[in-house]
Design a protein around this motif. Structure first.
Motif, PDB file in Angstrom:
ATOM      1  N   ARG A 392       1.158  -1.161   0.321  1.00  0.00           N
ATOM      2  CA  ARG A 392       0.286   0.200  -0.202  1.00  0.00           C
ATOM      3  C   ARG A 392       0.794   1.125   0.005  1.00  0.00           C
ATOM      4  O   ARG A 392       0.149   2.512   0.006  1.00  0.00           O
ATOM      5  N   ASN A 393       2.165   1.067   0.437  1.00  0.00           N
ATOM      6  CA  ASN A 393       3.338   1.996   0.529  1.00  0.00           C
ATOM      7  C   ASN A 393       3.269   2.607  -0.520  1.00  0.00           C
ATOM      8  O   ASN A 393       4.723   3.370  -1.193  1.00  0.00           O
ATOM      9  N   ILE A 394       3.148   1.539  -1.554  1.00  0.00           N
ATOM     10  CA  ILE A 394       3.921   1.898  -3.152  1.00  0.00           C
ATOM     11  C   ILE A 394       3.290   2.719  -4.002  1.00  0.00           C
ATOM     12  O   ILE A 394       2.303   2.037  -4.617  1.00  0.00           O
ATOM     13  N   LYS A 395       3.575   3.868  -4.550  1.00  0.00           N
ATOM     14  CA  LYS A 395       2.569   4.578  -5.187  1.00  0.00           C
ATOM     15  C   LYS A 395       1.911   3.734  -6.672  1.00  0.00           C
ATOM     16  O   LYS A 395       1.206   4.033  -6.876  1.00  0.00           O
ATOM     17  N   ILE A 396       2.999   3.002  -7.188  1.00  0.00           N
ATOM     18  CA  ILE A 396       2.899   2.636  -8.017  1.00  0.00           C
ATOM     19  C   ILE A 396       1.465   1.403  -8.476  1.00  0.00           C
ATOM     20  O   ILE A 396       0.700   1.146  -9.561  1.00  0.00           O
ATOM     21  N   LEU A 397       1.226   1.192  -7.101  1.00  0.00           N
ATOM     22  CA  LEU A 397       0.306  -0.108  -6.926  1.00  0.00           C
ATOM     23  C   LEU A 397      -0.652   0.714  -7.073  1.00  0.00           C
ATOM     24  O   LEU A 397      -1.353   1.345  -5.783  1.00  0.00           O
ATOM     25  N   ASP A 398      -1.966  -0.792  -7.660  1.00  0.00           N
ATOM     26  CA  ASP A 398      -3.606  -0.130  -7.192  1.00  0.00           C
ATOM     27  C   ASP A 398      -3.484  -0.931  -5.740  1.00  0.00           C
ATOM     28  O   ASP A 398      -3.964  -2.514  -6.214  1.00  0.00           O
ATOM     29  N   TYR A 457      -1.814 -10.126  -4.023  1.00  0.00           N
ATOM     30  CA  TYR A 457      -0.321 -10.179  -3.946  1.00  0.00           C
ATOM     31  C   TYR A 457       0.429 -11.647  -4.428  1.00  0.00           C
ATOM     32  O   TYR A 457       1.096  -9.604  -4.968  1.00  0.00           O
ATOM     33  N   GLU A 458       0.210 -11.786  -5.600  1.00  0.00           N
ATOM     34  CA  GLU A 458       0.608 -11.934  -7.007  1.00  0.00           C
ATOM     35  C   GLU A 458       0.720 -11.145  -7.862  1.00  0.00           C
ATOM     36  O   GLU A 458       1.655 -11.161  -8.672  1.00  0.00           O
ATOM     37  N   ASN A 459      -0.390 -10.403  -8.527  1.00  0.00           N
ATOM     38  CA  ASN A 459      -0.330  -9.132  -8.921  1.00  0.00           C
ATOM     39  C   ASN A 459       0.263  -8.490  -9.237  1.00  0.00           C
ATOM     40  O   ASN A 459       1.101  -7.907  -9.639  1.00  0.00           O
ATOM     41  N   ASN A 460       0.562  -8.150  -7.290  1.00  0.00           N
ATOM     42  CA  ASN A 460       1.499  -7.128  -7.346  1.00  0.00           C
ATOM     43  C   ASN A 460       2.513  -7.363  -6.907  1.00  0.00           C
ATOM     44  O   ASN A 460       3.785  -6.584  -7.632  1.00  0.00           O
ATOM     45  N   LEU A 461       2.728  -8.976  -7.395  1.00  0.00           N
ATOM     46  CA  LEU A 461       4.046  -9.422  -7.591  1.00  0.00           C
ATOM     47  C   LEU A 461       4.904  -8.945  -8.693  1.00  0.00           C
ATOM     48  O   LEU A 461       6.098  -8.238  -9.045  1.00  0.00           O
ATOM     49  N   LYS A 462       3.773  -9.492  -9.598  1.00  0.00           N
ATOM     50  CA  LYS A 462       3.914  -9.164 -11.741  1.00  0.00           C
ATOM     51  C   LYS A 462       3.817  -7.402 -11.163  1.00  0.00           C
ATOM     52  O   LYS A 462       5.381  -7.735 -12.302  1.00  0.00           O
ATOM     53  N   THR A 463       3.707  -6.556 -11.108  1.00  0.00           N
ATOM     54  CA  THR A 463       3.786  -5.716 -11.101  1.00  0.00           C
ATOM     55  C   THR A 463       5.068  -5.574 -11.283  1.00  0.00           C
ATOM     56  O   THR A 463       5.807  -4.120 -12.269  1.00  0.00           O
TER      57      THR A 463
END
Length: 465
Positions: A392-398, A457-463
Motif C-alpha cells: 500500500r506504500n508503493i504508489k505505482i500499485l493499485d 499479492y501475486e498480481n502486485n509481485l508481477k507488476t
C-alpha cells in the motif's frame, strides 16, 4: 283406554286448534301438555314454577312453563320484563296513583263457572305465577289473606297452600326503596341484585354500586385515552374516525350515567332514586357497547407483546404481508365479537417460532465462531496479508481491491453468546445482527477473502517485476 284417550286428544287438537288460535291468539303456547280435570298436572307444574320463583332450583318443566309465559330471559333467569302478560298487569297498576291497589275483580272475570283474566284468558294459576315473578323483581307487592308477598320475602310463597296461592286479592306498587329500579340497575351493572331486596344487605349493595361506578369511570378514562392516541395492532389503528366518534359518544353517555348514579351513596339517598326502570333499561345498549369496546381493547392488549415483537423483527416482505392479513382478520373478528383468540395467537406464534429458528441459524452462519475467529487471525497474521499492507506504500500499485478486502474483514464480527431462548423476548441478538443485510456465511467469506488476497499479492509481485 289410553289409546282411546290419545286418539280423542289428537282429534280435538286437529279440529279445535284453529278455533282456539283465533279466539285466544295470545294465550301461552306450552311446549308440554298442561292438563286440568281428573288427571291434572297443572298444580304440579305451577308448584314447581313457584319454587323456582322463590329462588330455588329450576327444572326442565319450570323452564318450559316460564318460557310459555315469557317470564325468563334467554339464559333461563327469571325476568318478566318482556312478558306481554306481566306488562299488562303493570299497565293496570301504572294507571293508578302510588298508594292505590289493583283488586282482583279489576282484571279477573268468571264465565261458565271458569275464572280467567279479562285480556288474555289466563287461569288464576298462571296469573298467580306472573304476579309472583313481578313481586320477585320488585315491581309489585301481591296481597293475600293475612300476607303480603314482595321481593324481600318472596320465599314465603312456598308457605301458601295451593288454593291460597291462586287466591290473590290485589297488588300494588312497593313503597320505600325502589326495588324494581335497583334490581334492573344492579343486573345491567352485573351486581348481585338480590342484595337490594333485603334491608340487611343494602349497605353492602351500596358499597358494591360505588365500587362498580368508580371502576367504570376509571375504565372510561383509560379507553378514551387509548382511542384518542390510537389503539394500534401491528402498525394499524384498530378504530377508524367513524369508530372513534361512535365510541366517544358511548363513553360520554356512560360517563354521564355513572355521574348521575354516584350521588346515591347511602340508603336514605337510594329511597329518593330519580331514575326510572325505563331510564335504566335504555342504558343496556350503551353498557353492551362499552363491554364490547373493553373486550376489543383487552384483546388487542393481550396480542400486543407478540405483535410488537413481530413489528420490530427482521422480516421479508411476504411475511410482513402474511402478518398484516392475520391482523386485518383479527380486527374484523373482534369488532364482530365473533372470534377465537387462541386461533390468532397460534398463527402469530408459528410465525415467531419460524423467525427465531431462521434468525438463530443465520446468526450462527454470519457471526464468527471460535473456529472462524482462528481463521481470521491466520489471515491477519499471514505473510500474504503483511506483504499486501506493505504494498500500500508503493504508489505505482493499485491497492483499491486490497482496501475492499480489508473493509470486508472488518465487517466480520464474533458472537458466540446467543441462545435460542434469548430470542423469545427480543427480536435480535445484542450484537445487533441483521439477517437481511448480513446474509452470508462468515467462514465461506473468509475462505474467499483469503483467495482474493493471495491473487492481489501475486498480481502486485508481477507488476513490480
Amino acid at each position: 283406554m289410553r289409546i282411546f284417550k290419545n286418539l280423542t286428544n289428537d282429534v280435538a287438537i286437529h279440529y279445535f286448534s284453529d278455533y282456539f288460535e283465533q279466539e285466544f291468539e295470545n294465550y301461552p303456547k306450552f311446549q308440554i301438555p298442561v292438563t286440568k280435570g281428573e288427571k291434572s298436572n297443572l298444580a304440579e307444574y305451577v308448584k314447581a314454577v313457584r319454587k323456582f320463583i322463590a329462588n330455588e332450583i329450576s327444572t326442565g318443566i319450570t323452564q318450559k312453563i316460564c318460557s310459555a309465559l315469557n317470564i325468563i330471559d334467554d339464559n333461563g333467569n327469571l325476568d318478566p320484563s318482556q312478558s306481554i302478560y306481566a306488562k299488562y298487569f303493570k299497565e293496570i297498576l301504572n294507571s293508578k296513583a302510588q298508594s292505590q291497589v289493583v283488586n282482583r275483580e279489576e282484571f279477573m272475570m268468571k264465565k261458565y263457572e271458569l275464572e280467567f283474566d279479562k285480556k288474555y284468558h289466563l287461569e288464576p294459576d298462571f296469573v298467580a305465577l306472573i304476579l309472583a315473578s313481578l313481586a320477585h323483581s320488585g315491581d309489585i307487592v301481591v296481597t293475600y289473606t293475612g300476607k303480603k308477598i314482595k321481593a324481600d320475602n318472596i320465599h314465603e310463597i312456598n308457605d301458601l297452600d295451593y288454593s291460597e296461592f291462586i287466591d290473590f286479592k290485589s297488588f300494588t306498587k312497593p313503597s320505600g326503596i325502589p326495588i324494581a329500579e335497583l334490581v334492573e340497575l344492579f343486573e345491567i351493572l352485573e351486581l348481585q341484585s338480590g342484595m337490594v331486596k333485603n334491608e340487611t344487605t343494602l349497605e353492602k349493595a351500596i358499597s358494591d354500586l360505588k365500587h362498580r361506578i368508580a371502576q367504570y369511570q376509571t375504565e372510561i378514562t383509560e379507553i378514551r385515552n387509548d382511542v384518542e392516541r390510537g389503539l394500534f395492532c401491528y402498525k394499524k389503528p384498530v378504530f377508524d374516525s367513524l369508530d372513534q366518534q361512535r365510541i366517544g359518544k358511548t363513553l360520554d353517555d356512560l360517563r354521564d350515567f355513572c355521574d348521575s348514579l354516584s350521588i346515591y351513596d347511602s340508603v336514605a339517598k337510594l329511597k329518593n332514586l330519580k331514575i326510572t326502570k325505563d331510564d335504566i333499561s335504555n342504558k343496556k345498549p350503551v353498557i353492551l357497547e362499552f363491554k364490547k369496546i373493553k373486550q376489543i381493547r383487552q384483546s388487542v392488549t393481550q396480542l400486543r407483546p407478540i405483535t410488537d415483537y413481530l413489528s420490530s423483527a427482521y422480516l421479508e416482505e411476504k411475511i410482513v404481508q402474511e402478518i398484516s392479513n392475520i391482523r386485518d382478520e383479527f380486527i374484523a373478528s373482534i369488532k364482530n365479537s365473533n372470534f377465537n383468540f387462541e386461533q390468532f395467537i397460534v398463527k402469530l406464534e408459528t410465525i415467531k417460532d419460524t423467525y427465531i429458528e431462521n434468525y438463530f441459524t443465520a446468526h450462527s452462519k454470519s457471526r464468527l465462531t471460535s473456529k472462524g475467529e482462528a481463521k481470521l487471525n491466520n489471515i491477519l497474521n499471514s505473510e500474504v496479508y503483511r506483504k499486501n499492507l506493505e504494498f500500500r506504500n508503493i504508489k505505482i500499485l493499485d491497492t483499491s481491491n486490497l482496501d475492499s478486502e480489508i473493509e470486508a474483514l472488518e465487517k466480520l464480527k464474533k458472537c458466540t453468546d446467543l441462545q435460542k431462548k434469548d430470542l423469545e423476548n427480543t427480536h435480535e441478538c445484542q450484537c445487533r445482527f441483521d439477517p437481511i443485510l448480513e446474509n452470508f456465511n462468515a467462514e465461506i467469506v473468509l475462505d474467499e477473502i483469503k483467495e482474493r488476497l493471495k491473487k492481489i499479492y501475486e498480481n502486485n509481485l508481477k507488476t513490480l517485476k
